[in-house]
Design a protein around this motif. Structure first.
Motif, PDB file in Angstrom:
ATOM      1  N   GLY A  51       0.808  -1.208   0.000  1.00 46.93           N
ATOM      2  CA  GLY A  51       0.000   0.000   0.000  1.00 46.93           C
ATOM      3  C   GLY A  51       0.842   1.259   0.000  1.00 46.93           C
ATOM      4  O   GLY A  51       2.059   1.245   0.215  1.00 46.93           O
ATOM      5  N   LEU A  52       0.161   2.383  -0.216  1.00 45.53           N
ATOM      6  CA  LEU A  52       0.865   3.654  -0.304  1.00 45.53           C
ATOM      7  C   LEU A  52       1.461   4.073   1.039  1.00 45.53           C
ATOM      8  O   LEU A  52       2.457   4.819   1.066  1.00 45.53           O
ATOM      9  N   ALA A  53       0.874   3.645   2.130  1.00 43.01           N
ATOM     10  CA  ALA A  53       1.420   4.013   3.436  1.00 43.01           C
ATOM     11  C   ALA A  53       2.828   3.462   3.614  1.00 43.01           C
ATOM     12  O   ALA A  53       3.715   4.147   4.135  1.00 43.01           O
ATOM     13  N   TRP A  54       3.058   2.213   3.185  1.00 49.12           N
ATOM     14  CA  TRP A  54       4.395   1.628   3.303  1.00 49.12           C
ATOM     15  C   TRP A  54       5.373   2.316   2.360  1.00 49.12           C
ATOM     16  O   TRP A  54       6.557   2.482   2.694  1.00 49.12           O
ATOM     17  N   ARG A  55       4.917   2.713   1.204  1.00 55.01           N
ATOM     18  CA  ARG A  55       5.798   3.412   0.266  1.00 55.01           C
ATOM     19  C   ARG A  55       6.174   4.794   0.799  1.00 55.01           C
ATOM     20  O   ARG A  55       7.331   5.227   0.675  1.00 55.01           O
ATOM     21  N   VAL A  59      10.724  12.644  -3.909  1.00 58.25           N
ATOM     22  CA  VAL A  59       9.753  12.151  -4.884  1.00 58.25           C
ATOM     23  C   VAL A  59      10.350  12.187  -6.287  1.00 58.25           C
ATOM     24  O   VAL A  59      10.205  11.236  -7.073  1.00 58.25           O
ATOM     25  N   ALA A  60      11.071  13.274  -6.598  1.00 57.57           N
ATOM     26  CA  ALA A  60      11.684  13.368  -7.925  1.00 57.57           C
ATOM     27  C   ALA A  60      12.812  12.362  -8.082  1.00 57.57           C
ATOM     28  O   ALA A  60      12.954  11.736  -9.143  1.00 57.57           O
ATOM     29  N   ALA A  61      13.628  12.186  -7.038  1.00 55.57           N
ATOM     30  CA  ALA A  61      14.766  11.268  -7.138  1.00 55.57           C
ATOM     31  C   ALA A  61      14.307   9.825  -7.262  1.00 55.57           C
ATOM     32  O   ALA A  61      14.903   9.033  -8.009  1.00 55.57           O
ATOM     33  N   GLY A  96       9.679   3.506  -2.851  1.00 53.48           N
ATOM     34  CA  GLY A  96       9.158   4.796  -2.421  1.00 53.48           C
ATOM     35  C   GLY A  96       7.971   5.245  -3.241  1.00 53.48           C
ATOM     36  O   GLY A  96       7.598   4.653  -4.261  1.00 53.48           O
ATOM     37  N   ILE A  97       7.394   6.359  -2.795  1.00 54.66           N
ATOM     38  CA  ILE A  97       6.203   6.882  -3.450  1.00 54.66           C
ATOM     39  C   ILE A  97       6.538   7.456  -4.827  1.00 54.66           C
ATOM     40  O   ILE A  97       5.712   7.418  -5.752  1.00 54.66           O
ATOM     41  N   GLY A  98       7.768   7.967  -5.009  1.00 58.65           N
ATOM     42  CA  GLY A  98       8.151   8.495  -6.315  1.00 58.65           C
ATOM     43  C   GLY A  98       8.227   7.414  -7.384  1.00 58.65           C
ATOM     44  O   GLY A  98       7.736   7.593  -8.503  1.00 58.65           O
ATOM     45  N   ALA A 116      -1.880   8.939  -5.415  1.00 54.51           N
ATOM     46  CA  ALA A 116      -0.545   9.137  -4.854  1.00 54.51           C
ATOM     47  C   ALA A 116      -0.226  10.619  -4.688  1.00 54.51           C
ATOM     48  O   ALA A 116       0.397  11.026  -3.696  1.00 54.51           O
ATOM     49  N   LEU A 117      -0.664  11.447  -5.629  1.00 57.77           N
ATOM     50  CA  LEU A 117      -0.430  12.885  -5.513  1.00 57.77           C
ATOM     51  C   LEU A 117      -1.143  13.472  -4.299  1.00 57.77           C
ATOM     52  O   LEU A 117      -0.605  14.357  -3.613  1.00 57.77           O
TER      53      LEU A 117
END
Length: 293
Positions: free
Chosen positions: A94-98, A234-236, A244-246, A264-265
């Protein structure tokens, strides 16, 4: 019994008077006023969000629209919203872990930037020659975009994890240095005179006078730095990969999962807002509400 005896017998009873004071009642909480303040703080943003969702639904609800409407986002990415902590294995999390993985990198990179930035900023603020020599370099380097540092960091570290941390550090350290230096230069001369009278050494002067006096400026730089750190990671991660979320956004783009990108945004924006509020709240607690001029 004589009149004098009666007077002596009754006069003490008349003189011993007991005065009772009413018990102090606890201040009553004005629940109505508290409720109205909550309503005034919550209802306007909710109304604006509802209006934006309505406009978004109308604008993107046609079959030929290039972006998905909110109804389609909920239909295809509802699990990411409802259950951000799922873990199905093989990288399907899920997004929380990312976000937690990204925050770990931000904590390391921003922590290093905070320590180095405060120390170097204090040195630059104390020395006129250091300010003249280093300030132009700082002003040039701080304008370099975060992703421009990524190729150099990958070439130097040859690993994505330390490279991402370096990008966070090099992006967020400049506002901390500059604001700390400005705060140190704003320390009143009376404080410095007191330090000379008390014969404080460099360490005692740094922790006893310099840091408390420049704290509003330091936390202003830290607030700017934490925002840049979140932008940089996020960019890297879009280029370095990982969990990660990026990287999730980049992978969703390659898989044409636009609803996942939109969700995600929203998560990124909420986490960035929370990070800013945490640093601002801690700064207000430390400086007791004092702000930089």
């Amino acid at each position: 019994m004589s009149a004098e005896a009666q007077i002596e017998t009754t006069s003490p009873a008349k003189q011993a008077k007991v005065f009772s004071f009413p018990a102090r009642s606890a201040p009553k909480r004005n629940w109505r006023k508290l409720g109205m303040s909550v309503v005034h703080a919550v209802v306007p943003p909710l109304m604006v969000i509802a209006l934006l969702l309505l406009v978004w639904q109308i604008a993107c609800g046609s079959p030929g629209a290039s972006l998905p409407p909110p109804s389609l986002v909920w239909e295809q990415a509802g699990e990411l919203i409802i259950n951000p902590f799922f873990d199905y294995g093989n990288g399907d999390i899920g997004l929380a872990w990312r976000i937690f993985a990204s925050l770990q990198r931000v904590a390391v990179g921003f922590g290093l930037a905070a320590v180095v930035g405060v120390l170097l900023g204090a040195f630059v603020g104390q020395s006129v020659w250091a300010m003249r020599g280093l300030d132009p370099i700082f002003q040039v380097l701080r304008t370099v975009p975060p992703l421009a540092w990524l190729p150099l960091s990958l070439a130097a570290f040859r690993d994505s994890h330390p490279s991402a941390i370096f990008v966070i550090f090099i992006t967020s350290v400049w506002p901390v240095i500059i604001n700390t230096a400005v705060g140190v230069r704003q320390i009143p001369d009376d404080y410095r005179n007191v330090a000379r009278i008390l014969q404080l050494n460099a360490i005692e002067f740094f922790f006893g006078i310099m840091v408390p006096a420049a704290a509003p400026y330091i936390f202003t730089g830290l607030r700017i730095g934490i925002g840049l750190s979140w932008l940089a990671i996020v960019a890297a991660e879009m280029l370095t990969g990982g969990v990660g979320i990026g990287f999730f956004i980049w992978d969703a783009w390659n898989s044409s999962r636009l609803p996942d990108i939109i969700v995600a945004l929203v998560y990124i924006g909420v986490v960035g807002f929370v990070l800013d509020r945490l640093v601002a709240g801690f700064g207000a607690f430390v400086t007791r509400g004092t702000t930089a001029n």
